[in-house]
Write an enzyme that holds these catalytic residues in place. Structure first.
Site, PDB file in Angstrom:
ATOM      1  N   ARG A 162      49.947  37.832  48.009  1.00 30.42           N
ATOM      2  CA  ARG A 162      48.863  37.304  48.821  1.00 30.42           C
ATOM      3  C   ARG A 162      49.484  36.738  50.091  1.00 30.42           C
ATOM      4  NH1 ARG A 162      47.930  35.368  43.504  1.00 30.42           N
ATOM      5  NH2 ARG A 162      45.986  36.161  42.579  1.00 30.42           N
ATOM      6  N   LYS A 185      47.759  31.713  42.329  1.00 33.58           N
ATOM      7  CA  LYS A 185      46.541  30.935  42.098  1.00 33.58           C
ATOM      8  C   LYS A 185      46.632  30.193  40.772  1.00 33.58           C
ATOM      9  CE  LYS A 185      43.098  33.502  44.752  1.00 33.58           C
ATOM     10  NZ  LYS A 185      41.817  34.238  44.680  1.00 33.58           N
ATOM     11  N   HIS A 255      45.002  41.329  53.240  1.00 38.09           N
ATOM     12  CA  HIS A 255      44.762  41.398  51.795  1.00 38.09           C
ATOM     13  C   HIS A 255      44.603  42.841  51.321  1.00 38.09           C
ATOM     14  CE1 HIS A 255      44.160  39.177  48.120  1.00 38.09           C
ATOM     15  NE2 HIS A 255      43.105  39.914  47.821  1.00 38.09           N
ATOM     16  N   ARG A 258      47.708  44.214  49.797  1.00 39.79           N
ATOM     17  CA  ARG A 258      47.893  43.867  48.377  1.00 39.79           C
ATOM     18  C   ARG A 258      47.092  44.828  47.499  1.00 39.79           C
ATOM     19  NH1 ARG A 258      48.629  39.645  44.415  1.00 39.79           N
ATOM     20  NH2 ARG A 258      46.704  39.163  43.291  1.00 39.79           N
ATOM     21  N   HIS A 281      47.155  38.366  38.060  1.00 39.23           N
ATOM     22  CA  HIS A 281      45.767  38.212  37.641  1.00 39.23           C
ATOM     23  C   HIS A 281      45.709  37.543  36.276  1.00 39.23           C
ATOM     24  CE1 HIS A 281      44.231  41.730  40.334  1.00 39.23           C
ATOM     25  NE2 HIS A 281      44.322  40.601  40.990  1.00 39.23           N
ATOM     26  N   TYR A 290      40.833  48.247  39.998  1.00 39.35           N
ATOM     27  CA  TYR A 290      41.617  49.276  40.681  1.00 39.35           C
ATOM     28  C   TYR A 290      41.463  50.636  40.003  1.00 39.35           C
ATOM     29  CZ  TYR A 290      43.570  45.410  43.224  1.00 39.35           C
ATOM     30  OH  TYR A 290      43.703  44.300  44.024  1.00 39.35           O
TER      31      TYR A 290
END
Length: 309
Positions: A162, A185, A255, A258, A281, A290
């Site tokens: 990110r 995150k 982004h 990514r 994730h 994806y």
């Protein structure tokens, strides 16, 4: 709003936010969004019931209250996606508070989230992703800035970082190792392999940078024109100029690199679980988006190439 909500309730909200920051590692922007969402809900309840709102009244929140709140925010123009995010924040607050105060929050937790179509990631084609890296460098006026911008976008595409993660790198990583330990995150750590191309790009930037990056291991690796930490908006601007030069769509943002990293790995036969780990994730369902992108791309190729009778 401060007159309509009791000090105990304001203290409870502050306690929940502190809990998210300390234990879950929530980012500052996330905390601000949660605070705004829950504060808006509490203000709604106070107005909805026409009385000051305290912990006791909060415990009596009904399904009817929840339906009225969702109707109010949708009527005010919030999208289904935004309403779902707000509801998620409210549920998180109630779940935490009910565990501390020992009351039944079923009426709130059972509220149905508005349905919405999740947006699919919009990656770049492989040749476009590679072209962006070179073009970003060409847009810069100074050699060291060109090297810096190229290094950042190489990390985004080559390592799936990110933009905030790339900006968090320090002088201690000036000589990029074979793997990076990235805190993403929610404070979640992951190990990311570093391609030789990314190592070379960062080394080129460090060599040309007019500021003592290597000698300041605690300072930001990527610097702005005055030596301070690089503002990510400058990378967004560099991408904007590059996509204009290459004729790419507005979705070609930092982004998107990514997204491209993940999509191209999947297209090359990458394992979905491994890609989940590389991206950081928390849920596999996030990474599974994806697979939909890949399927959509295959259908597009099919539609263009299939010899119809």
């Amino acid at each position: 709003m401060s007159l309509a909500i009791s000090p105990a309730l304001r203290e409870a909200l502050a306690g929940w936010l502190s809990h998210l920051k300390a234990l879950d590692g929530a980012a500052a922007n996330t905390l601000r969004a949660y605070e705004a969402d829950v504060s808006g809900f509490l203000a709604f309840l106070a107005v909805h019931h026409g009385e000051a709102l305290g912990l006791g009244r909060l415990k009596d929140t009904s399904q009817s209250d929840m339906r009225a709140f969702l109707a109010q925010i949708r009527g005010a123009g919030s999208s289904a996606r935004s309403a779902a995010r707000t509801l998620s924040a409210v549920k998180g607050f109630y779940r935490w508070l009910s565990e501390r105060e020992g009351f039944d929050a079923t009426a709130v937790l059972a509220a149905r989230s508005p349905r919405y179509q999740r947006k699919l990631p919009r990656p770049l084609a492989e040749d476009a992703a590679r072209a962006v890296i070179g073009t970003v460098a060409e847009m810069a006026r100074e050699d060291w800035v060109a090297a810096r911008d190229a290094a950042v976008v190489t990390l985004l595409y080559g390592c799936g970082l990110r933009i905030s993660e790339a900006m968090s790198l320090t002088g201690a990583e000036a000589r990029l190792p074979a793997v990076l330990r990235i805190r993403g995150k929610g404070g979640k750590e992951r190990i990311v392999p570093v391609l030789p191309a990314a190592q070379a790009a960062v080394a080129d930037y460090v060599r040309l940078c007019p500021f003592p990056v290597v000698d300041e291991p605690a300072a930001a690796l990527f610097r702005g024109a005055r030596g301070g930490a690089l503002n990510p908006r400058l990378i967004a601007r560099a991408m904007e100029l590059a996509r204009g030069a290459l004729g790419l769509p507005a979705s070609a943002t930092p982004h998107a690199l990514r997204h491209s990293f993940a999509t191209h790995l999947l297209a090359a036969g990458g394992d979905l679980r491994a890609i989940q780990e590389l991206l950081g994730h928390a849920s596999l369902s996030t990474t599974q988006a994806y697979t939909a992108v890949d399927a959509a791309r295959l259908m597009e190729v099919y539609e263009k190439a299939h010899p119809r009778a």
